[in-house]
Design an enzyme around this catalytic site. Structure first.
Site, PDB file in Angstrom:
ATOM      1  N   HIS A  39      -7.215  -8.245  -3.570  1.00 13.71           N
ATOM      2  CA  HIS A  39      -8.379  -8.093  -2.837  1.00 13.71           C
ATOM      3  C   HIS A  39      -8.548  -6.618  -2.900  1.00 13.71           C
ATOM      4  O   HIS A  39      -7.267  -5.967  -2.590  1.00 13.71           O
ATOM      5  CB  HIS A  39      -8.959  -7.966  -1.302  1.00 13.71           C
ATOM      6  CG  HIS A  39      -8.310  -7.551  -0.181  1.00 13.71           C
ATOM      7  ND1 HIS A  39      -7.130  -8.116  -0.018  1.00 13.71           N
ATOM      8  CD2 HIS A  39      -8.022  -6.228   0.743  1.00 13.71           C
ATOM      9  CE1 HIS A  39      -7.110  -7.078   1.211  1.00 13.71           C
ATOM     10  NE2 HIS A  39      -6.962  -5.933   1.595  1.00 13.71           N
ATOM     11  N   TYR A  85       1.108  -1.788   0.559  1.00 12.17           N
ATOM     12  CA  TYR A  85       0.170  -0.115   0.484  1.00 12.17           C
ATOM     13  C   TYR A  85       0.356   1.182   0.164  1.00 12.17           C
ATOM     14  O   TYR A  85       1.868   1.325   0.581  1.00 12.17           O
ATOM     15  CB  TYR A  85      -0.718  -0.059   1.473  1.00 12.17           C
ATOM     16  CG  TYR A  85      -2.067  -1.249   1.667  1.00 12.17           C
ATOM     17  CD1 TYR A  85      -2.853  -0.433   0.487  1.00 12.17           C
ATOM     18  CD2 TYR A  85      -2.493  -1.955   1.678  1.00 12.17           C
ATOM     19  CE1 TYR A  85      -4.460  -1.258   0.489  1.00 12.17           C
ATOM     20  CE2 TYR A  85      -2.878  -2.772   1.965  1.00 12.17           C
ATOM     21  CZ  TYR A  85      -4.414  -2.659   1.437  1.00 12.17           C
ATOM     22  OH  TYR A  85      -5.591  -3.002   1.241  1.00 12.17           O
ATOM     23  N   TYR A 144      -1.042  -9.949   0.049  1.00 11.61           N
ATOM     24  CA  TYR A 144       0.751  -9.071   1.215  1.00 11.61           C
ATOM     25  C   TYR A 144       0.140  -9.470   2.579  1.00 11.61           C
ATOM     26  O   TYR A 144      -1.162  -9.652   3.032  1.00 11.61           O
ATOM     27  CB  TYR A 144       0.496  -7.591   1.004  1.00 11.61           C
ATOM     28  CG  TYR A 144      -1.429  -6.858   1.756  1.00 11.61           C
ATOM     29  CD1 TYR A 144      -1.587  -7.118   2.727  1.00 11.61           C
ATOM     30  CD2 TYR A 144      -2.016  -6.419   0.865  1.00 11.61           C
ATOM     31  CE1 TYR A 144      -3.028  -6.498   4.064  1.00 11.61           C
ATOM     32  CE2 TYR A 144      -3.710  -5.987   1.099  1.00 11.61           C
ATOM     33  CZ  TYR A 144      -3.942  -6.239   2.981  1.00 11.61           C
ATOM     34  OH  TYR A 144      -5.071  -5.197   3.240  1.00 11.61           O
ATOM     35  N   HIS A 194      -9.964  -2.992  -1.539  1.00 15.74           N
ATOM     36  CA  HIS A 194     -11.349  -2.127  -1.177  1.00 15.74           C
ATOM     37  C   HIS A 194     -12.562  -0.961  -1.570  1.00 15.74           C
ATOM     38  O   HIS A 194     -11.707  -1.046  -2.409  1.00 15.74           O
ATOM     39  CB  HIS A 194     -10.834  -1.435   0.347  1.00 15.74           C
ATOM     40  CG  HIS A 194      -9.882  -2.041   1.273  1.00 15.74           C
ATOM     41  ND1 HIS A 194     -10.480  -2.486   2.149  1.00 15.74           N
ATOM     42  CD2 HIS A 194      -8.842  -2.068   0.479  1.00 15.74           C
ATOM     43  CE1 HIS A 194      -9.626  -3.132   2.764  1.00 15.74           C
ATOM     44  NE2 HIS A 194      -7.802  -3.465   1.815  1.00 15.74           N
ATOM     45  N   ARG A 234      -2.684 -11.840   3.478  1.00 13.51           N
ATOM     46  CA  ARG A 234      -4.167 -11.167   3.215  1.00 13.51           C
ATOM     47  C   ARG A 234      -4.769 -11.484   1.943  1.00 13.51           C
ATOM     48  O   ARG A 234      -3.702 -11.807   0.812  1.00 13.51           O
ATOM     49  CB  ARG A 234      -4.899  -9.547   3.233  1.00 13.51           C
ATOM     50  CG  ARG A 234      -4.994  -8.689   3.972  1.00 13.51           C
ATOM     51  CD  ARG A 234      -5.867  -9.514   5.268  1.00 13.51           C
ATOM     52  NE  ARG A 234      -7.216 -10.350   4.295  1.00 13.51           N
ATOM     53  CZ  ARG A 234      -8.163  -9.575   3.731  1.00 13.51           C
ATOM     54  NH1 ARG A 234      -7.659  -7.806   3.872  1.00 13.51           N
ATOM     55  NH2 ARG A 234      -9.342  -9.807   3.107  1.00 13.51           N
TER      56      ARG A 234
END
Ligand SMILES: [Fe+2]
Length: 220
Positions: free
Chosen positions: A145, A93, A132, A147, A142
């Protein structure tokens, strides 16, 4: 069984984040009953294209993610603000708290927004996010995905969820995905590959429709 429990021991952070008091229904005021202070003029022409927000192109697999926002009875939800945020192709991120050893991409911020059209349709161009690691449990990863946030008519109606990709091998060990305990409901969080919408020599495509349900609080 569709809605995840507010406190879900497998997802450690919920212990401190979940409300411990009964939820309170906020009455609709003039702000909610009239239109939100949003409109097409507030959205830039490139806000729904996460691959064109910098000088160069981001690394990774270019994809189109599109779908419809509809009510439970199938009526489209037009003019609603849809926002997305995601990790880059390497699963990192653009955030100061994300320091795991995967590189940032100077050409990818990972934020986008758009407003649904009259048929409730939205469309984003982005790159496929990577998986990640996170510290929830031993060797926790995770699944890839994106969000999603739906603003509704006012901030008190905002809904947040995550969209997953088909056949992700990491589903089995992800407590966030599995906090939705009903298998059929979990499948609703997974987009489908949409070959018809792929763009030749340009991008793969995925479809994900969002169906708004009454909240459990309304049943109380
Ligand atoms: Fe995430």
């Amino acid at each position: 069984m569709i809605d995840p429990p507010l406190d879900w021991p497998g997802y450690k952070s919920t212990a401190l984040r979940h409300p411990k008091q009964p939820l309170i229904a906020l009455p609709s005021s003039l702000t909610e009953l009239t239109a939100p202070v949003l409109g097409p003029s507030r959205i830039g022409p490139l806000d729904n294209d996460l691959t064109r927000q910098h000088e160069g192109e981001p690394q990774g697999q270019r994809i189109i993610v599109q779908g419809r926002v509809v009510e439970e009875d199938g009526r489209p939800v037009p003019d609603t603000l849809v926002e997305v945020w995601q990790a880059n192709a390497g699963g990192r991120y653009w955030h100061r708290n994300d320091n795991w050893p995967s590189p940032l991409d100077p050409n990818f911020t990972g934020l986008g927004r758009t407003i649904t059209n009259a048929d409730g349709e939205f469309r984003f161009t982005t790159i496929r996010p990577g998986a990640y690691p996170w510290g929830n449990h031993a060797n926790a990863w995770r699944p890839a995905h994106i969000h999603f946030s739906l603003f509704g008519r006012a901030f008190t109606q905002r809904l947040v969820t995550q969209m997953y990709f088909p056949d992700d091998p990491l589903f089995f060990q992800d407590p966030i995905f599995n906090s939705v305990r009903d298998e059929k409901a979990r499948e609703l969080m997974i987009c489908s590959f949409d070959y018809e919408s792929t763009e030749e020599l340009w991008a793969l495509a995925y479809r994900w429709d969002i169906v708004l349900r009454r909240t459990p609080m309304e049943d109380a």
